[in-house]
Design a protein around this motif. Structure first.
Motif, mmCIF file in Angstrom:
data_model
loop_
_atom_site.group_PDB
_atom_site.id
_atom_site.type_symbol
_atom_site.label_atom_id
_atom_site.label_comp_id
_atom_site.label_asym_id
_atom_site.label_seq_id
_atom_site.Cartn_x
_atom_site.Cartn_y
_atom_site.Cartn_z
ATOM 1 N N VAL A 299 0.813 -1.214 0.000
ATOM 2 C CA VAL A 299 0.000 0.000 0.000
ATOM 3 C C VAL A 299 0.843 1.259 0.000
ATOM 4 O O VAL A 299 0.633 2.177 -0.802
ATOM 5 N N GLN A 300 1.817 1.329 0.901
ATOM 6 C CA GLN A 300 2.629 2.534 1.029
ATOM 7 C C GLN A 300 3.396 2.826 -0.257
ATOM 8 O O GLN A 300 3.411 3.960 -0.748
ATOM 9 N N MET A 303 0.965 4.031 -2.995
ATOM 10 C CA MET A 303 0.518 5.406 -2.807
ATOM 11 C C MET A 303 1.600 6.403 -3.206
ATOM 12 O O MET A 303 1.332 7.423 -3.840
ATOM 13 N N GLU A 304 2.830 6.089 -2.828
ATOM 14 C CA GLU A 304 3.956 6.983 -3.164
ATOM 15 C C GLU A 304 4.188 7.030 -4.668
ATOM 16 O O GLU A 304 4.441 8.103 -5.238
ATOM 17 N N ALA A 307 1.473 9.091 -6.408
ATOM 18 C CA ALA A 307 1.697 10.533 -6.213
ATOM 19 C C ALA A 307 2.851 11.039 -7.072
ATOM 20 O O ALA A 307 2.842 12.195 -7.531
ATOM 21 N N MET A 325 -5.302 1.634 -8.003
ATOM 22 C CA MET A 325 -5.295 2.146 -6.634
ATOM 23 C C MET A 325 -6.498 1.635 -5.843
ATOM 24 O O MET A 325 -6.383 1.286 -4.660
ATOM 25 N N LEU A 329 -6.143 -0.670 -2.465
ATOM 26 C CA LEU A 329 -6.774 -0.380 -1.183
ATOM 27 C C LEU A 329 -7.778 -1.466 -0.809
ATOM 28 O O LEU A 329 -7.869 -1.868 0.360
ATOM 29 N N GLU A 337 -11.596 3.725 2.618
ATOM 30 C CA GLU A 337 -10.609 4.574 1.933
ATOM 31 C C GLU A 337 -10.742 4.433 0.412
ATOM 32 O O GLU A 337 -10.640 5.415 -0.333
ATOM 33 N N PHE A 341 -11.727 7.289 -2.181
ATOM 34 C CA PHE A 341 -10.798 7.522 -3.303
ATOM 35 C C PHE A 341 -11.576 7.588 -4.615
ATOM 36 O O PHE A 341 -11.321 8.449 -5.463
#
Length: 452
Positions: A299-300, A303-304, A307, A325, A329, A337, A341
């Motif tokens: 997940v982390q 997300m990075e 972005a 995404m 999630l 979430e 989103f």
């Protein structure tokens, strides 16, 4: 505004003025080509097309393609025809609207003689429109076929997902005595990659070596893509490491292939190496990396990366990236979430997006959110069975049989049919068998099911 009907002297004057003014208006050049063709000044029409390239213009008017076709046919200009056809293939420009193909077809059928370029252009145009059946029928009418004709149909079939048929045509070409080139084998390898036919891909690789097809970047990338997507990651990595030059297509082929098989650590490592080599990632690169993160539950990292698309590379995320995404999630159990989103997306979510969330609701048994999603999308979308089937299965899994039956009845009432799943196996002698869910009628199918 150019006159639609005027004497040849008028168009010659306009031509001179456009050249002197260094005009970059595509519509004026397109009108000039039409004027020359209407006056049967075919050489001047082709000259204008050549000058368009000198001025680095890209004529976006698909209507000029039938005009160029007519000019080449009238002059029996094989060289110009091949040049224009090559430009169409490289740029992706074609008669991709039915009305324009009809106009081209009328001109084509009126030709007293049709050269190889004319046939290829029509086959290419129909494939570009997605009318593969008409492309095949037209190809079948050809009494003689050269390499370009064969390549046009093979590439068109592959690009439209008719991969088994593309490989059949590839074999027919070889049987006819036409020697494949780089374009032929690259298209055939792409077909193998799409259907996961490793054995056929290996045969084509051997053929490349036997007949001496030059291993340029185009062919090399196709080989890497085929081996990676068909599961032979070791061979794909070997070819990747041996490639003298690696462009973004080469990197994407390797990353995508590894991502399909869930090796997320290797995907992230390749992505980092790509950046170190100063090769810019594109939308496809990010799609592969985000998909790998979703399947691995990273997940982390996901997300990075999402972005960084716009922040570091000015890439605008498409609906497919948002879908990754939501999947990421949802698989991680972050259902609320994921729902928020979706609601923050800059575009309208499609059935795939909602289906990913519903699938996650089923896995994590969140009936409340699933019901909310179905209520939200029922009035927005129609004709899609995925959300109904998912919710029905969700009710059944939680022993809510009455609700499950209601969903099935709703599907029948709205005339929504579930698309049956299918699978395939490669048997001996490279014979592929395909199976539809619930189909047991074929004798071969029965033998395979009972092991005889």
């Amino acid at each position: 505004m150019l006159l639609k009907s005027a004497p040849l002297s008028y168009y010659r004057a306009v031509h001179a003025s456009l050249v002197l003014a260094n005009s970059h208006d595509p519509s004026r050049w397109a009108a000039l080509i039409q004027g020359y063709v209407n006056n049967k000044s075919y050489r001047n029409a082709l000259l204008v097309y050549a000058e368009k390239h000198c001025l680095n213009l890209r004529v976006s008017h698909h209507a000029i393609i039938p005009l160029l076709l007519k000019a080449c046919a009238a002059l029996s200009s094989g060289f110009s025809g091949k040049s224009i056809h090559g430009d169409l293939l490289k740029s992706g420009t074609g008669c991709n609207l039915n009305g324009e193909m009809e106009a081209a077809r009328e001109i084509f059928e009126e030709m007293p003689e049709r050269n190889f370029f004319a046939w290829s252009s029509m086959v290419f145009g129909y494939c570009k429109c997605g009318n593969v059946i008409e492309a095949k029928l037209l190809f079948g009418r050809m009494e003689e076929r050269n390499l370009v004709n064969w390549n046009t149909l093979i590439a068109g079939l592959t690009q439209n997902g008719w991969c088994e048929q593309a490989l059949e045509v590839f074999q027919e070409m070889r049987a006819s005595g036409v020697k494949p080139d780089g374009v032929s084998v690259a298209s055939a390898l792409s077909a193998c990659a799409q259907i996961g036919s490793l054995e056929m891909g290996k045969e084509i690789h051997l053929l490349i070596e036997q007949i001496g097809v030059r291993l340029n970047q185009f062919v090399s990338n196709a080989l890497i893509d085929m081996y990676a997507k068909c599961g032979d990651i070791t061979k794909a990595r070997q070819l990747f490491n041996e490639a003298p030059k690696k462009n973004e297509v080469c990197w994407n082929s390797m990353i995508s292939g590894v991502a399909i098989h869930g090796h997320v650590e290797e995907v992230l490592e390749l992505f980092a190496q790509m950046r170190l080599q100063e090769v810019e990632p594109n939308r496809l690169t990010y799609l592969a990396v985000l998909s790998a993160c979703a399947h691995a539950g990273c997940v982390q990292e996901g997300m990075e990366l999402f972005a960084s698309m716009h922040k570091n590379h000015k890439i605008t995320a498409g609906i497919e990236h948002y879908g990754c995404m939501v999947d990421l999630l949802g698989r991680a159990g972050l259902l609320e979430e994921a729902y928020e989103f979706i609601n923050s997306m800059p575009m309208k979510p499609n059935s795939v997006i909602w289906g990913a969330l519903l699938g996650a609701c089923r896995v994590h048994m969140n009936m409340g959110l699933a019901q909310k999603v179905v209520e939200k999308v029922t009035t927005e979308q129609s004709g899609d069975d995925a959300r109904y089937v998912l919710l029905s299965n969700l009710y059944a899994a939680s022993a809510q049989w009455e609700d499950a039956e209601k969903m099935r009845i709703m599907m029948a009432k709205n005339q929504i049919e579930k698309v049956p799943g299918h699978s395939s196996i490669m048997a001996s002698s490279n014979v592929e068998y395909q199976f539809l869910s619930g189909a047991h009628s074929e004798s071969k199918t029965r033998q395979l099911y009972v092991g005889r």
